[in-house]
Scaffold this motif. Structure first.
Motif, mmCIF file in Angstrom:
data_model
loop_
_atom_site.group_PDB
_atom_site.id
_atom_site.type_symbol
_atom_site.label_atom_id
_atom_site.label_comp_id
_atom_site.label_asym_id
_atom_site.label_seq_id
_atom_site.Cartn_x
_atom_site.Cartn_y
_atom_site.Cartn_z
ATOM 1 N N GLY A 105 -40.592 3.470 -1.077
ATOM 2 C CA GLY A 105 -41.141 3.133 0.237
ATOM 3 C C GLY A 105 -41.094 4.279 1.227
ATOM 4 O O GLY A 105 -41.614 4.181 2.337
ATOM 5 N N GLN A 106 -40.453 5.408 0.869
ATOM 6 C CA GLN A 106 -40.316 6.516 1.820
ATOM 7 C C GLN A 106 -41.617 7.325 1.909
ATOM 8 O O GLN A 106 -42.423 7.317 0.979
ATOM 9 N N ASP A 107 -41.751 8.078 2.989
ATOM 10 C CA ASP A 107 -42.988 8.813 3.280
ATOM 11 C C ASP A 107 -43.422 9.786 2.179
ATOM 12 O O ASP A 107 -44.575 9.845 1.810
ATOM 13 N N THR A 108 -42.454 10.584 1.682
ATOM 14 C CA THR A 108 -42.823 11.628 0.710
ATOM 15 C C THR A 108 -42.734 11.132 -0.730
ATOM 16 O O THR A 108 -42.821 11.921 -1.668
ATOM 17 N N ALA A 109 -42.603 9.811 -0.904
ATOM 18 C CA ALA A 109 -42.332 9.259 -2.234
ATOM 19 C C ALA A 109 -43.409 9.582 -3.249
ATOM 20 O O ALA A 109 -43.133 9.745 -4.434
ATOM 21 N N GLN A 110 -44.652 9.699 -2.788
ATOM 22 C CA GLN A 110 -45.737 9.905 -3.762
ATOM 23 C C GLN A 110 -45.697 11.292 -4.389
ATOM 24 O O GLN A 110 -46.361 11.536 -5.389
ATOM 25 N N ARG A 111 -44.900 12.207 -3.814
ATOM 26 C CA ARG A 111 -44.784 13.551 -4.408
ATOM 27 C C ARG A 111 -43.765 13.575 -5.544
ATOM 28 O O ARG A 111 -43.552 14.597 -6.178
ATOM 29 N N ILE A 112 -43.111 12.442 -5.785
ATOM 30 C CA ILE A 112 -42.017 12.394 -6.762
ATOM 31 C C ILE A 112 -42.382 11.401 -7.869
ATOM 32 O O ILE A 112 -42.985 10.360 -7.603
ATOM 33 N N GLU A 113 -41.998 11.743 -9.099
ATOM 34 C CA GLU A 113 -42.178 10.790 -10.201
ATOM 35 C C GLU A 113 -40.915 9.920 -10.254
ATOM 36 O O GLU A 113 -39.800 10.441 -10.380
ATOM 37 N N TRP A 114 -41.082 8.611 -10.153
ATOM 38 C CA TRP A 114 -39.928 7.701 -10.190
ATOM 39 C C TRP A 114 -39.878 7.010 -11.550
ATOM 40 O O TRP A 114 -40.918 6.500 -12.004
ATOM 41 N N VAL A 115 -38.739 6.969 -12.164
ATOM 42 C CA VAL A 115 -38.604 6.322 -13.478
ATOM 43 C C VAL A 115 -37.483 5.289 -13.387
ATOM 44 O O VAL A 115 -36.343 5.613 -13.018
ATOM 45 N N HIS A 116 -37.837 4.061 -13.743
ATOM 46 C CA HIS A 116 -36.862 2.972 -13.715
ATOM 47 C C HIS A 116 -36.374 2.718 -15.138
ATOM 48 O O HIS A 116 -37.050 2.065 -15.934
ATOM 49 N N ASP A 117 -35.212 3.276 -15.466
ATOM 50 C CA ASP A 117 -34.685 3.089 -16.817
ATOM 51 C C ASP A 117 -33.221 3.529 -16.857
ATOM 52 O O ASP A 117 -32.705 4.107 -15.894
ATOM 53 N N ASP A 118 -32.611 3.270 -17.995
ATOM 54 C CA ASP A 118 -31.249 3.713 -18.250
ATOM 55 C C ASP A 118 -31.290 5.185 -18.679
ATOM 56 O O ASP A 118 -31.932 5.523 -19.679
ATOM 57 N N ALA A 119 -30.605 6.043 -17.925
ATOM 58 C CA ALA A 119 -30.628 7.481 -18.218
ATOM 59 C C ALA A 119 -30.014 7.799 -19.576
ATOM 60 O O ALA A 119 -30.258 8.867 -20.129
ATOM 61 N N ALA A 120 -29.236 6.886 -20.109
ATOM 62 C CA ALA A 120 -28.608 7.132 -21.406
ATOM 63 C C ALA A 120 -29.608 7.077 -22.544
ATOM 64 O O ALA A 120 -29.297 7.497 -23.655
ATOM 65 N N ARG A 121 -30.829 6.561 -22.275
ATOM 66 C CA ARG A 121 -31.752 6.417 -23.401
ATOM 67 C C ARG A 121 -33.188 6.814 -23.074
ATOM 68 O O ARG A 121 -34.018 6.867 -23.962
ATOM 69 N N HIS A 122 -33.515 7.076 -21.811
ATOM 70 C CA HIS A 122 -34.917 7.374 -21.494
ATOM 71 C C HIS A 122 -35.317 8.738 -22.071
ATOM 72 O O HIS A 122 -34.647 9.741 -21.836
ATOM 73 N N GLU A 123 -36.427 8.753 -22.802
ATOM 74 C CA GLU A 123 -36.923 10.002 -23.413
ATOM 75 C C GLU A 123 -38.034 10.563 -22.528
ATOM 76 O O GLU A 123 -38.988 9.849 -22.212
ATOM 77 N N PHE A 124 -37.943 11.828 -22.178
ATOM 78 C CA PHE A 124 -39.005 12.489 -21.405
ATOM 79 C C PHE A 124 -39.838 13.361 -22.340
ATOM 80 O O PHE A 124 -39.303 13.972 -23.270
ATOM 81 N N ASP A 125 -41.148 13.424 -22.051
ATOM 82 C CA ASP A 125 -42.043 14.215 -22.900
ATOM 83 C C ASP A 125 -41.865 15.714 -22.674
ATOM 84 O O ASP A 125 -42.016 16.512 -23.584
ATOM 85 N N VAL A 126 -41.575 16.092 -21.421
ATOM 86 C CA VAL A 126 -41.477 17.519 -21.073
ATOM 87 C C VAL A 126 -40.032 17.794 -20.624
ATOM 88 O O VAL A 126 -39.508 17.073 -19.775
ATOM 89 N N PRO A 127 -39.388 18.832 -21.171
ATOM 90 C CA PRO A 127 -37.983 19.084 -20.806
ATOM 91 C C PRO A 127 -37.835 19.624 -19.379
ATOM 92 O O PRO A 127 -38.788 20.130 -18.794
ATOM 93 N N PHE A 128 -36.633 19.534 -18.861
ATOM 94 C CA PHE A 128 -36.352 19.897 -17.460
ATOM 95 C C PHE A 128 -35.699 21.274 -17.355
ATOM 96 O O PHE A 128 -34.947 21.701 -18.228
ATOM 97 N N ASP A 129 -35.980 21.943 -16.220
ATOM 98 C CA ASP A 129 -35.303 23.203 -15.886
ATOM 99 C C ASP A 129 -33.909 22.937 -15.323
ATOM 100 O O ASP A 129 -33.035 23.789 -15.416
ATOM 101 N N ALA A 130 -33.754 21.791 -14.691
ATOM 102 C CA ALA A 130 -32.465 21.500 -14.047
ATOM 103 C C ALA A 130 -32.225 19.993 -14.007
ATOM 104 O O ALA A 130 -33.167 19.206 -13.905
ATOM 105 N N LEU A 131 -30.947 19.649 -14.096
ATOM 106 C CA LEU A 131 -30.517 18.245 -13.969
ATOM 107 C C LEU A 131 -29.544 18.176 -12.804
ATOM 108 O O LEU A 131 -28.522 18.887 -12.789
ATOM 109 N N HIS A 132 -29.879 17.333 -11.822
ATOM 110 C CA HIS A 132 -29.030 17.186 -10.642
ATOM 111 C C HIS A 132 -28.567 15.737 -10.544
ATOM 112 O O HIS A 132 -29.318 14.814 -10.876
ATOM 113 N N SER A 133 -27.339 15.546 -10.078
ATOM 114 C CA SER A 133 -26.924 14.178 -9.770
ATOM 115 C C SER A 133 -25.883 14.177 -8.663
ATOM 116 O O SER A 133 -24.869 14.886 -8.743
#
Ligand SMILES: C[S@@+](CC[C@H](N)C(=O)[O-])C[C@H]1O[C@@H](n2cnc3c(N)ncnc32)[C@H](O)[C@@H]1O
Length: 275
Positions: A81-109
């Motif tokens: 619902g935030q203003d800049t939300a459309q610039r971000i890809e949101w994924v609703h899943d358990d991080a322990a099992r979600h598979e991404f097609d393209v690998p990441f340069d960085a993981l932040h939490s």
């Protein structure tokens, strides 16, 4: 303790309802985790346990291409619902099992790393979502005794609720203090394939507040009676006792007002590593 089922249910709903409070509490320690990533312009960054999206937005503003991943639909709804939300890809899943097609340069939490029920598997899986050499930056809490957002409310409520109900929270298992001990998280990350695991203490004052009441003490009392260790122990308490706890919290918080907010000391780790 808060694991997957808490975040998909009641705990996620409570945090979503009080999303305005997150940045005040988590922001000071969390800022160290964003700084640790350095220049993120053009990088593909996964924000693990992104919650209502504060750090996903900050990383986007810093020029990263961000994916916010969270298991709580309620929190992601706030983020979307935030203003800049459309610039971000949101994924609703358990991080322990979600598979991404393209690998990441960085993981932040920011405080989203320590809730896995099977952490060895989860951190190995997250490692597999990274480019070789990709950066990891995690902020998490050090022990509860160093964190005023836990100790001040528990100590204040002790004369009303007794010692057992106001005992310190557990430091082991999934939960906010699950990564308090470097002898736990460092071998966990190394065994999952992460290299150059390092950590630094980050001790900073933070604000506790939720709602729009002009009185900062009222906002702080509202926060700790809904979120955190004391809140979880107040659920079975009758209205009269709750009112006495609120009065005790008011007395404890009143001397802690600085610049229109109740401020308490917080203590965290900023953990970095490479995939
Ligand atoms: C303390 S909150 C921090 C939220 C956010 N990082 C912030 O700083 O505002 C922890 C977050 O981790 C998320 N989380 C917990 N377990 C998860 C899992 N297995 N997969 C994805 N997200 C998870 C929760 O839903 C919650 O949003």
């Amino acid at each position: 303790m808060s694991g997957l089922e808490d975040w998909t249910g009641r705990v996620g709903r409570e945090w979503a309802d009080k999303a305005d409070a997150m940045d005040g509490l988590l922001g000071p320690v969390g800022a160290a985790g964003i700084d640790a990533l350095g220049d993120v312009r053009g990088q593909r960054v996964l924000d693990l346990g992104c919650g209502a999206g504060d750090t996903a937005f900050a990383l986007t503003v810093a020029g990263a291409q961000v994916t916010g991943l969270d298991v709580s639909g309620d929190l992601l709804a706030v983020a979307r619902g935030q203003d800049t939300a459309q610039r971000i890809e949101w994924v609703h899943d358990d991080a322990a099992r979600h598979e991404f097609d393209v690998p990441f340069d960085a993981l932040h939490s920011r405080c989203g790393a320590m809730f896995f029920d099977a952490p060895e598997q989860a951190w190995g899986h997250l490692h597999a979502q990274m480019k070789p050499g990709g950066k990891l930056s995690v902020t998490c809490w050090r022990e509860a005794a160093l964190n005023g957002w836990v100790t001040v409310p528990l100590v204040a409520a002790r004369p009303v609720l007794g010692k057992d109900v106001t005992r310190p929270p557990s430091l082991s298992g999934p939960g906010p203090f699950g990564w308090a001990d470097p002898d736990y998280f460092a071998p966990l990350l190394r065994d999952a394939g992460w290299q150059d695991v390092e950590w630094q203490a980050v001790d900073r004052p933070a604000r506790i507040a939720t709602g729009n009441d002009p009185d900062p003490v009222v906002r702080a009392v509202a926060f700790v009676m809904r979120i955190g260790t004391l809140a979880s122990r107040l659920r079975q308490v009758d209205p009269d006792t709750r009112a006495r706890v609120a009065a005790a919290l008011t007395d404890a918080f009143s001397p802690l007002v600085r610049d229109g907010y109740v401020e308490v000391p917080t203590a965290g780790w900023c953990i970095t590593a490479k995939a």
